[in-house]
Design a protein around this motif. Structure first.
Motif, short mmCIF file in Angstrom:
data_model
loop_
_atom_site.label_atom_id
_atom_site.label_comp_id
_atom_site.label_asym_id
_atom_site.label_seq_id
_atom_site.Cartn_x
_atom_site.Cartn_y
_atom_site.Cartn_z
N LYS A 1 -11.54 66.41 -17.66
CA LYS A 1 -11.92 67.65 -17.95
C LYS A 1 -12.31 67.81 -19.44
N ASP B 1 -15.01 64.38 -12.59
CA ASP B 1 -15.29 65.41 -13.60
C ASP B 1 -15.33 66.82 -13.12
N LEU B 2 -13.99 67.54 -13.74
CA LEU B 2 -13.77 68.77 -13.07
C LEU B 2 -14.93 69.74 -13.44
N ASN B 3 -15.43 69.95 -14.81
CA ASN B 3 -16.41 70.51 -15.47
C ASN B 3 -17.89 70.65 -14.68
#
Length: 598
Positions: free
Chosen positions: A397, A442-444
């Motif tokens: 993140k 990738d959380l975003n």
């Protein structure tokens, strides 16, 4: 014509060339079965709809030059209905172009089969026991187990689509030292003491401790009255083992089922439904460990040495023999592995033809002993037992690793990931990468609504196709009178070719145990659909004022493009619906939703 149909056609032509003695020294037994003949999509559409390297594959066996053999195929292929032209390229590639109607036949095939399009029965009659996740019941599911949940369930769905009877199984490691450490951690939390050096930490330990205290109080059990020293007895009056106490046993018997319940709830919420929840402890309670060891003893693969009982695994390819009963009489962990495999293969209900184990990266050293044990029982390693090793997951993140869980303390859990991005994104992101490779999550990116987000890109294609249906209904456009031969543009052809590849992709994904192929296919199909949507009209559209002001010749081109004739519009609507169906089918294999609006 589908690539599968072309493979059959090429196989038949090869047989005819042998019969007519035109294929040199080639014989029938040297021709691969139709399902092994590769028919692929050329990178450049100008080279045709499909290509095959069959001539290069058979040339040496025929004692011929690849191009010479390819020319023979090229002469015969156009005689078949649906084949428009054939060209030999390079060292012997055969490029095939289909007529529009033949290319578009896949549309009717998709719409007729619906949810089952692409399904086959080549694994029919096989029972595959697929064991995955199998985390210790000492804490929440960590990110590695979450990956196996997404990959394993998707793999089960793919295997079922290939006709197999799949048994989804979760193995609870509820026998051994890890359970003792769990119980000690809970007792320490209850007493307000430091967590043991080998214990478990995290807010969940406090939560489970509080639940045990409440449950015990409700049952009239005074935890303070229980012995904390080793050497107590269990609820049946039997002596407790070394390192146990009455208090620890009380926590164990109450807390472990609580963790079972939490794990089962987490799996269900993650859309994973297991057929069997198997408890390791039952192997000891039911005497199966003893019976399995005796079976190996009868086969001559058990011996005694230094006061211990050993499995002679080197006889079957392992690098060293393995202790299964220690000199102090305790069972080694591998003893349960032996009994568990024997159990899977000899159950009354759904005995496994193939036992598939999905294990973490730290289990690579287990493969040798497991395969040796399979062989010792008279089975075939790689056939009756298959072991898949998954690699690590890194959660990121803002460009930095996410390492700490709110609840588990030192790991990222399934609940953490789902809370951050939702079930759809969590499952898709973990299933779309080959489990043999490590993956960065990738959380975003997963939370974004952009084309860079693979899941959004695929789901948006489905939502867009649904919007086309709504607009068509409002404009009175239907599929009545559709002439699929009018699907003759480059964009039409690209989308049709992608749809035709779905059945072969599904078969390859099943045989290779590669559910990530489904996601890769969907992303390619979505890309072709978005390009098609931008290039072709289904619903008539009026010209803008600016377009009306264009020179007459340019204006007429736009009018034709924006106002397709009814038969063409109907054909494109059917193509749209076929794409929508296949996208939904693929997402269903990954247990990901196909939204109608976004």
């Amino acid at each position: 014509m589908s690539p599968e149909a072309l493979s059959v056609l090429i196989y038949e032509i090869a047989q005819e060339l042998v019969s007519s003695e035109m294929a040199g020294s080639l014989t029938r037994d040297l021709i691969p079965p139709a399902e092994k003949i590769a028919v692929m999509r050329p990178k450049d559409r100008a080279h045709g709809d499909w290509a095959t390297n069959i001539a290069m594959q058979l040339a040496k066996k025929a004692g011929m030059k690849p191009r010479d053999l390819a020319e023979l195929f090229a002469k015969e292929l156009p005689k078949s209905e649906g084949v428009k032209s054939v060209e030999v390229a390079g060292p012997g590639f055969i490029n095939i172009t289909l007529d529009s109607a033949s290319s578009a036949a896949v549309v009717d095939a998709v719409l007729a089969a619906g949810d089952s399009f692409g399904f086959n029965d080549h694994l029919a009659g096989k029972t595959l026991n697929l064991e995955f996740v199998s985390a210790n019941p000492t804490g929440p599911i960590h990110i590695g187990g979450t990956r196996w949940a997404a990959v394993g369930d998707s793999m089960a769905r793919v295997l079922e689509a290939n006709g197999a009877n799949v048994v989804r199984e979760y193995y609870f490691n509820d026998h051994g030292e890890q359970i003792n450490r769990f119980a000690k951690s809970l007792v320490a939390a209850w007493a307000g003491e430091e967590t043991p050096a080998d214990g478990y930490k995290g807010a969940y330990i406090e939560e489970i401790t509080e639940r045990v205290v409440k449950e015990a109080a409700a049952d009239g059990v005074d935890l303070n009255a229980l012995e904390r020293v080793d050497g107590g007895v269990d609820k049946d009056g039997n002596p407790l083992g070394e390192g146990d106490s009455e208090l620890r046993e009380e926590f164990r018997k109450r807390a472990v089922p609580m963790m079972f319940d939490e794990i089962q709830k987490s799996m269900k919420e993650f859309r994973v439904n297991f057929d069997v929840w198997f408890h390791e402890n039952s192997l000891y309670q039911d005497g199966e460990v003893t019976r399995a060891i005796e079976e190996l003893r009868q086969r001559g693969d058990i011996f005694e040495k230094d006061g211990a009982t050993w499995f002679a695994s080197t006889k079957h390819g392992d690098d060293k023999d393995r202790v299964i009963i220690k000199s102090n009489g305790e069972y080694a962990y591998f003893a349960a592995d032996i009994a568990y495999y024997w159990n899977k293969r000899h159950r009354t209900v759904n005995p496994a033809d193939t036992a598939i184990y999905m294990l973490g990266a730290d289990h690579h050293g287990y493969i040798g002993r497991m395969m040796a044990m399979c062989a010792a029982f008279g089975d075939k390693p790689g056939e009756n037992m298959q072991i898949l090793i998954g690699q690590l997951v890194n959660v990121m993140k803002d460009g930095k690793p996410v390492r700490m869980s709110k609840r588990a303390g030192n790991v990222v859990t399934l609940e953490d990931l789902v809370e951050a991005v939702g079930v759809d994104a969590a499952r898709y992101s973990l299933a779309r990468t080959d489990y043999n490779q490590s993956v960065d999550i990738d959380l975003n990116l997963l939370a974004s609504h952009t084309n860079e987000n693979p899941l959004y890109y695929v789901q948006y294609a489905h939502a867009r196709s649904c919007n086309v249906d709504r607009n068509a209904a409002a404009a009175g456009v239907t599929t009545e009178g559709a002439d699929l031969a009018l699907l003759d543009t480059e964009a039409d052809g690209d989308l049709l070719a992608a749809l035709a590849q779905y059945p072969s992709m599904l078969s390859q994904a099943g045989d290779g145990r590669e559910p990530h192929r489904v996601a890769h296919y969907l992303e390619d199909l979505a890309g072709r659909y978005h390009k098609w949507y931008a290039a072709e009209r289904v619903v008539p559209m009026a010209l803008t004022d600016a377009e009306q002001a264009l020179p007459e010749a340019d204006r007429k081109v736009l009018e034709i493009a924006k106002n397709p004739e009814p038969a063409r519009a109907a054909a494109r609507l059917k193509l749209n619906d076929a794409a929508k169906q296949v996208i939904a089918n693929g997402l269903a294999l990954l247990a990901v939703t196909a939204p109608e609006k976004m």
